[in-house]
Design a protein around this motif. Sequence first.
Motif, PDB file in Angstrom:
ATOM      1  N   GLU A 397      10.302  57.416  85.782  1.00  0.00           N
ATOM      2  CA  GLU A 397      10.451  58.755  85.213  1.00  0.00           C
ATOM      3  C   GLU A 397      11.496  59.550  85.987  1.00  0.00           C
ATOM      4  O   GLU A 397      11.669  59.383  87.193  1.00  0.00           O
ATOM      5  CB  GLU A 397       9.122  59.518  85.254  1.00  0.00           C
ATOM      6  CG  GLU A 397       8.080  58.993  84.293  1.00  0.00           C
ATOM      7  CD  GLU A 397       6.827  59.842  84.268  1.00  0.00           C
ATOM      8  OE1 GLU A 397       5.953  59.554  83.434  1.00  0.00           O
ATOM      9  OE2 GLU A 397       6.712  60.800  85.077  1.00  0.00           O
ATOM     10  N   VAL A 425      10.765  65.265  80.751  1.00  0.00           N
ATOM     11  CA  VAL A 425      10.619  64.009  81.480  1.00  0.00           C
ATOM     12  C   VAL A 425      11.401  62.938  80.753  1.00  0.00           C
ATOM     13  O   VAL A 425      11.219  62.731  79.549  1.00  0.00           O
ATOM     14  CB  VAL A 425       9.133  63.590  81.609  1.00  0.00           C
ATOM     15  CG1 VAL A 425       9.027  62.233  82.287  1.00  0.00           C
ATOM     16  CG2 VAL A 425       8.343  64.631  82.393  1.00  0.00           C
ATOM     17  N   THR A 427      12.377  58.936  80.339  1.00  0.00           N
ATOM     18  CA  THR A 427      11.868  57.586  80.570  1.00  0.00           C
ATOM     19  C   THR A 427      12.795  56.602  79.877  1.00  0.00           C
ATOM     20  O   THR A 427      13.633  57.004  79.056  1.00  0.00           O
ATOM     21  CB  THR A 427      10.445  57.417  80.013  1.00  0.00           C
ATOM     22  OG1 THR A 427      10.503  57.387  78.577  1.00  0.00           O
ATOM     23  CG2 THR A 427       9.534  58.551  80.456  1.00  0.00           C
TER      24      THR A 427
END
Length: 437
Positions: A397, A425, A427
């Motif tokens: 992350e 976030v 990813t």
Amino acid sequence: MQLHRCARILLGLVITALHARSSPPQDDSTPKPPVPAVWFGGRVALLADVDEDHVSELVVGAPRAEGGCGALHVVSGATGKLLWHVVGASPQAELGSVFATGGDVDGDGVEDVVVREQKGASARVEVLSGKDGRRLGRIEHASVTFVDQLLVVPDLDGDHAADVLIVERSSARMLAVSGRGRTTLHAGPSLSAMVLATLRRRANLILCALGQDVDGDGVADFACSYEVEDEEYPPKLRSTWLAILSGRAGYVVREACLRDRRIDSPCLSSGRDVDGDGARDLLLSSADDVVELVSSATLRPVRSLWKGPSVPDLEGFGASSAFVGDLDGDGASEVLVGCSDTLFPGGDYRAALYSGRGAFAGCVETTTYAHTRVFAGADFDRDGLPELVIGLPEIDEVWIIDGRSTRPFAKDVHDAGPRWWCQRVLTPKGAYVPAPK
């Protein structure tokens, strides 16, 4: 026959019971560290606007992706959308472990990405188009065997294109290469001459672009740190030095001993003038709990930063650090510091923020087993304040912390929980906005 069968069953039950008694009890409530996946967020850099929305993009490395081939992800700074990604050419290439941005290398008007790609026991340096990831060329040199660090620096040879510095830290070697012509410009400081002059061995070289012309030759210079080991008198005397290198020729402009001990795996970057002496300042940190602001004019510490009242005494504080821009409006860039400590189960692994004047300003808690790596940020939401960029590679992350939510800085530094709002976030599968807590 039936009797023998019963005896075998009874023997099996006895063995199982004895094994259960000798085995330690399993506590399912004990947190377990995540299994490293692709190491997404171990290295992050800013890239000039690619999608023409007037916001810088993020380049995120994932060196363990695709079975060790590695990958680079270029993500929109405004939306988190994946713009392009490139996969390493062969297994164990580890694409994304070492790369750099910062200029137009091939002179086509687009900022490029320079990346290391392992090939067996040697390494090669590829130039990728910042627009779409196309491979534009390769930098090859007989002396390049392992590349620990890459830098894209302003034009050194006057051909109106950015150039590349290739650093091999363990042998303290540096190579300056023309970005457009791929020719060697210079090989950095004459370490052999320095060794003969001081009867010392120097290693673990790490550089940063200073962004300032110190020696007055019209070319921006570099800063570097290196280790010194005196081998004449046991036990070995070790120290850490700083130096300013000429961008044009690589010679040492000035150098000074910073500490009378060795600093393992240092992190070095440059930022604006904090102490008002007219010279840009350096930020030196390491996992040895060293975080210092240093004047490039004197190569002496301006001030030391420490953990603050709410950051625990964890080993590895200072493993990464970055100037993040002026958040509190005092004209000096704030400093973000990461931590590499993952030894204590259930611990809070944090990134600490310091005012440009040296005061502790607060922290971001991650409550995971992940290393906390910090990087330079940019104003991704166009509100006039830079965001904080934090990588947690062990859980794949990258956190974007809203810069506006850090103002005013934390009123009560003893409060638990995340200090500021995590805006987004990132990813490998995309971006998401975390739910407010």
